[in-house]
Structure formats: C-alpha cells, structure tokens
Write a protein that holds these residues in place. Structure first.
Motif, PDB file in Angstrom:
ATOM      1  N   LYS A 102      35.362  43.991  47.506  1.00  0.00           N
ATOM      2  CA  LYS A 102      35.700  43.613  46.135  1.00  0.00           C
ATOM      3  C   LYS A 102      34.453  43.622  45.249  1.00  0.00           C
ATOM      4  O   LYS A 102      34.483  44.125  44.118  1.00  0.00           O
ATOM      5  CB  LYS A 102      36.344  42.230  46.127  1.00  0.00           C
ATOM      6  CG  LYS A 102      36.850  41.800  44.773  1.00  0.00           C
ATOM      7  CD  LYS A 102      37.559  40.454  44.861  1.00  0.00           C
ATOM      8  CE  LYS A 102      38.089  40.025  43.502  1.00  0.00           C
ATOM      9  NZ  LYS A 102      38.782  38.709  43.586  1.00  0.00           N
ATOM     10  N   GLU A 103      33.342  43.079  45.766  1.00  0.00           N
ATOM     11  CA  GLU A 103      32.103  43.079  44.989  1.00  0.00           C
ATOM     12  C   GLU A 103      31.614  44.494  44.745  1.00  0.00           C
ATOM     13  O   GLU A 103      31.058  44.801  43.681  1.00  0.00           O
ATOM     14  CB  GLU A 103      31.025  42.280  45.725  1.00  0.00           C
ATOM     15  CG  GLU A 103      31.277  40.776  45.782  1.00  0.00           C
ATOM     16  CD  GLU A 103      32.308  40.390  46.831  1.00  0.00           C
ATOM     17  OE1 GLU A 103      32.752  41.303  47.561  1.00  0.00           O
ATOM     18  OE2 GLU A 103      32.644  39.202  46.938  1.00  0.00           O
ATOM     19  N   LEU A 104      31.828  45.380  45.723  1.00  0.00           N
ATOM     20  CA  LEU A 104      31.409  46.770  45.566  1.00  0.00           C
ATOM     21  C   LEU A 104      32.177  47.448  44.432  1.00  0.00           C
ATOM     22  O   LEU A 104      31.600  48.163  43.602  1.00  0.00           O
ATOM     23  CB  LEU A 104      31.630  47.517  46.883  1.00  0.00           C
ATOM     24  CG  LEU A 104      31.250  49.003  46.901  1.00  0.00           C
ATOM     25  CD1 LEU A 104      29.750  49.165  46.680  1.00  0.00           C
ATOM     26  CD2 LEU A 104      31.656  49.637  48.216  1.00  0.00           C
ATOM     27  N   PHE A 105      33.486  47.225  44.365  1.00  0.00           N
ATOM     28  CA  PHE A 105      34.290  47.819  43.297  1.00  0.00           C
ATOM     29  C   PHE A 105      33.918  47.229  41.936  1.00  0.00           C
ATOM     30  O   PHE A 105      33.891  47.949  40.928  1.00  0.00           O
ATOM     31  CB  PHE A 105      35.773  47.600  43.574  1.00  0.00           C
ATOM     32  CG  PHE A 105      36.359  48.603  44.520  1.00  0.00           C
ATOM     33  CD1 PHE A 105      36.709  49.864  44.084  1.00  0.00           C
ATOM     34  CD2 PHE A 105      36.555  48.298  45.858  1.00  0.00           C
ATOM     35  CE1 PHE A 105      37.249  50.794  44.947  1.00  0.00           C
ATOM     36  CE2 PHE A 105      37.096  49.218  46.732  1.00  0.00           C
ATOM     37  CZ  PHE A 105      37.452  50.472  46.276  1.00  0.00           C
ATOM     38  N   GLU A 106      33.643  45.936  41.892  1.00  0.00           N
ATOM     39  CA  GLU A 106      33.257  45.321  40.616  1.00  0.00           C
ATOM     40  C   GLU A 106      31.926  45.882  40.114  1.00  0.00           C
ATOM     41  O   GLU A 106      31.765  46.151  38.919  1.00  0.00           O
ATOM     42  CB  GLU A 106      33.161  43.801  40.785  1.00  0.00           C
ATOM     43  CG  GLU A 106      34.509  43.120  41.008  1.00  0.00           C
ATOM     44  CD  GLU A 106      34.365  41.630  41.240  1.00  0.00           C
ATOM     45  OE1 GLU A 106      33.204  41.163  41.365  1.00  0.00           O
ATOM     46  OE2 GLU A 106      35.402  40.929  41.294  1.00  0.00           O
ATOM     47  N   ALA A 107      30.968  46.075  41.016  1.00  0.00           N
ATOM     48  CA  ALA A 107      29.682  46.653  40.612  1.00  0.00           C
ATOM     49  C   ALA A 107      29.849  48.092  40.135  1.00  0.00           C
ATOM     50  O   ALA A 107      29.221  48.512  39.144  1.00  0.00           O
ATOM     51  CB  ALA A 107      28.695  46.595  41.780  1.00  0.00           C
ATOM     52  N   ALA A 108      30.715  48.852  40.814  1.00  0.00           N
ATOM     53  CA  ALA A 108      30.948  50.239  40.394  1.00  0.00           C
ATOM     54  C   ALA A 108      31.625  50.290  39.030  1.00  0.00           C
ATOM     55  O   ALA A 108      31.301  51.136  38.188  1.00  0.00           O
ATOM     56  CB  ALA A 108      31.797  50.957  41.437  1.00  0.00           C
ATOM     57  N   ALA A 109      32.586  49.384  38.782  1.00  0.00           N
ATOM     58  CA  ALA A 109      33.263  49.358  37.485  1.00  0.00           C
ATOM     59  C   ALA A 109      32.292  48.972  36.376  1.00  0.00           C
ATOM     60  O   ALA A 109      32.345  49.538  35.265  1.00  0.00           O
ATOM     61  CB  ALA A 109      34.432  48.377  37.536  1.00  0.00           C
ATOM     62  N   LYS A 110      31.392  48.032  36.655  1.00  0.00           N
ATOM     63  CA  LYS A 110      30.416  47.624  35.652  1.00  0.00           C
ATOM     64  C   LYS A 110      29.463  48.768  35.324  1.00  0.00           C
ATOM     65  O   LYS A 110      29.140  49.014  34.160  1.00  0.00           O
ATOM     66  CB  LYS A 110      29.639  46.414  36.158  1.00  0.00           C
ATOM     67  CG  LYS A 110      28.661  45.845  35.146  1.00  0.00           C
ATOM     68  CD  LYS A 110      27.967  44.609  35.693  1.00  0.00           C
ATOM     69  CE  LYS A 110      26.985  44.037  34.667  1.00  0.00           C
ATOM     70  NZ  LYS A 110      26.292  42.829  35.196  1.00  0.00           N
ATOM     71  N   ALA A 111      29.013  49.483  36.345  1.00  0.00           N
ATOM     72  CA  ALA A 111      28.118  50.625  36.114  1.00  0.00           C
ATOM     73  C   ALA A 111      28.824  51.731  35.343  1.00  0.00           C
ATOM     74  O   ALA A 111      28.229  52.393  34.488  1.00  0.00           O
ATOM     75  CB  ALA A 111      27.599  51.151  37.455  1.00  0.00           C
ATOM     76  N   ARG A 112      30.129  51.928  35.626  1.00  0.00           N
ATOM     77  CA  ARG A 112      30.886  52.958  34.916  1.00  0.00           C
ATOM     78  C   ARG A 112      31.034  52.606  33.442  1.00  0.00           C
ATOM     79  O   ARG A 112      30.971  53.475  32.562  1.00  0.00           O
ATOM     80  CB  ARG A 112      32.257  53.131  35.574  1.00  0.00           C
ATOM     81  CG  ARG A 112      32.984  54.399  35.139  1.00  0.00           C
ATOM     82  CD  ARG A 112      34.310  54.528  35.824  1.00  0.00           C
ATOM     83  NE  ARG A 112      34.187  54.504  37.266  1.00  0.00           N
ATOM     84  CZ  ARG A 112      34.606  53.509  38.042  1.00  0.00           C
ATOM     85  NH1 ARG A 112      35.169  52.447  37.506  1.00  0.00           N
ATOM     86  NH2 ARG A 112      34.453  53.557  39.345  1.00  0.00           N
ATOM     87  N   GLN A 113      31.235  51.317  33.139  1.00  0.00           N
ATOM     88  CA  GLN A 113      31.352  50.907  31.744  1.00  0.00           C
ATOM     89  C   GLN A 113      30.042  51.101  30.991  1.00  0.00           C
ATOM     90  O   GLN A 113      30.036  51.489  29.825  1.00  0.00           O
ATOM     91  CB  GLN A 113      31.773  49.439  31.675  1.00  0.00           C
ATOM     92  CG  GLN A 113      33.216  49.188  32.120  1.00  0.00           C
ATOM     93  CD  GLN A 113      33.586  47.720  32.081  1.00  0.00           C
ATOM     94  OE1 GLN A 113      32.743  46.874  31.749  1.00  0.00           O
ATOM     95  NE2 GLN A 113      34.815  47.406  32.422  1.00  0.00           N
ATOM     96  N   GLU A 114      28.916  50.849  31.672  1.00  0.00           N
ATOM     97  CA  GLU A 114      27.638  51.057  31.012  1.00  0.00           C
ATOM     98  C   GLU A 114      27.378  52.539  30.753  1.00  0.00           C
ATOM     99  O   GLU A 114      26.803  52.909  29.729  1.00  0.00           O
ATOM    100  CB  GLU A 114      26.515  50.477  31.875  1.00  0.00           C
ATOM    101  CG  GLU A 114      26.590  48.952  32.001  1.00  0.00           C
ATOM    102  CD  GLU A 114      25.504  48.405  32.895  1.00  0.00           C
ATOM    103  OE1 GLU A 114      24.772  49.245  33.478  1.00  0.00           O
ATOM    104  OE2 GLU A 114      25.385  47.173  33.027  1.00  0.00           O
TER     105      GLU A 114
END
Length: 246
Positions: free
Chosen positions: A139-151
C-alpha cells in the motif's frame, strides 16, 4: 471396495472437484494442460488452453477480494494469478507464431472477472490484484508511486500566467533606466570606444575581398545595388561559367 478409477468417474467426485476448482482450493485443470507450450502445433488447442487459463484468472481474481482471507492466502493467490498471467502470455505468443490472432495487441487480450469488470494489470512485470494492493508494504509503495506521478504531471504554465510575471523591467523600462548619471556614463564609454576604434585605423581587407563604399574613409556612403544591377551581375556570371565550360 471401489477402485480409484471408479471413484474418479462418480458423479459426487466430479462435483466436488468442480466445486474445489471454483473456490480456488485446487487447480483441477492444470494437470491436464500441457506444460510444453511451444510444442503445441494446433491453434484450436492453444485457444482452448488459453481460455481455460482466462477462466482460472477470473475465478482467482474474484476470490482475492474475499475479506475473510488472511495476508498469507492473499499473497499466495496473487502469486498464482501472476503465474497464470505469464502462462496466458505464452499461449498468446504461441498462437501468434502459429498464424492465429494476435491477442497481445492493445485491447486484444483483456481479462475480465466473474462480475464482468476488466482486470487491470495484464501487462509485463509482477502485478498486485484486489486486496493484494492493501498488504503491508504494498500500500505504501502504491501511495509513493501515485504521489510521484502527480508531481510529474504538474500542469504547464499558461500564457496568462507567464504574462503576469512580465513587467516594464522585462522590456528595459526599469526604474532608474533614464537616470542622468547612467546616461552620462554611457555617453562617456561610447566616446572612449569611438576614439579607440579611430586610433586602431581601418582593418586590413582579406585577400580577394573588395571594400564597400563607405568603409574606406572616402566620404561616400554605402551604395546598395538595384534589382536590375543584381540580375545583370547574375547573368554575366552564368555566361562566364558557360564560356569556361566550352
């Protein structure tokens, strides 16, 4: 006492086997599915085995949503789904090599669960399905990937935003630009530059170059040729080139 072959043919045994396969407890069809995929030379047979793999993927993806499963069962199911995804890809490659339809093209190999929803994650690499996305660490991995994608997907500045940052200083009209002290300093520097240029004298003309009128200090201004003179010069050069070839 009934033999094993007779037990296998009994209605109750086949019902229990199908029920266990539907629940994902056992994989009744895998033992009958050939392991040497590249040795299959029949497109209908490959289509049949690919369809069986798709059914198993649909059942397991539906089962992995069960909230009663433990984390260990979810991980095992997710591993099985990824193995089936790889096997599905191998069957599709074999079908394409035999001259059959290309299921690997965009939109050609979609997989759906038992509820008719498309299963995302049928591409390359290891994927997480259903509740596997909520496992600790995943779950933390997906959240970090989503945050990087938004940036990375930050919208570009519009023209109106750029104009807000442009002021008079951008066009050279900054405060103090017409200051008398600054103009006096610029005038003095220009005078020094002209005097240094006059002392240096005219620059030497490179070999084969002709100085333009106005560059030799004869008091004449630059004389630009007219259109007729340019055309006549080009005609003369072409005539001279043809005569040289003859």
């Amino acid at each position: 006492m009934a033999r094993n072959s007779e037990k296998a043919q009994s209605m109750l045994f086949r019902f229990r086997e199908a029920q266990a396969a539907d629940l994902g407890i056992i994989d009744a069809g895998r033992s009958r599915r050939p392991r040497a995929i590249t040795e299959q030379d029949s497109i209908p047979a490959c289509e049949k085995w690919r369809g069986q793999v798709l059914k198993e993927i649909s059942r397991k993806v539906s089962r992995i949503q069960d909230p009663a499963l433990s984390d260990y069962q979810i991980r095992d199911l997710n591993d099985e789904i990824n193995k089936l995804m790889r096997e599905k890809h191998m069957w599709e490659v074999q079908i394409r090599n035999l001259g059959g339809p290309n299921y690997m093209r965009a939109g050609g190999g979609k997989v759906y669960d038992e509820a008719g929803r498309e299963i995302a994650g049928g591409g390359k690499g290891y994927r997480y399905f259903g509740r596997a996305r909520e496992l600790p660490g995943v779950k933390e991995l997906f959240e970090a990937a989503a945050k990087a994608r938004q940036e990375e997907e930050k919208p570009l500045e519009e023209r109106a935003d750029l104009r807000r940052q442009v002021n008079a200083a951008y066009y050279g009209y900054a405060p103090g630009e017409e200051d008398g002290e600054l103009l006096e300093y610029e005038s003095a520097r220009e005078k020094m530059a002209f005097e240094a240029l006059a002392k240096a004298g005219p620059a030497e003309t490179p070999p084969g170059w002709e100085p333009l009128p106005g560059d030799v200090g004869d008091g004449r201004v630059w004389e630009l040729p007219t259109l007729e003179e340019v055309q006549q010069e080009l005609i003369d050069r072409r005539r001279k080139r043809l005569l040289d070839q003859l």
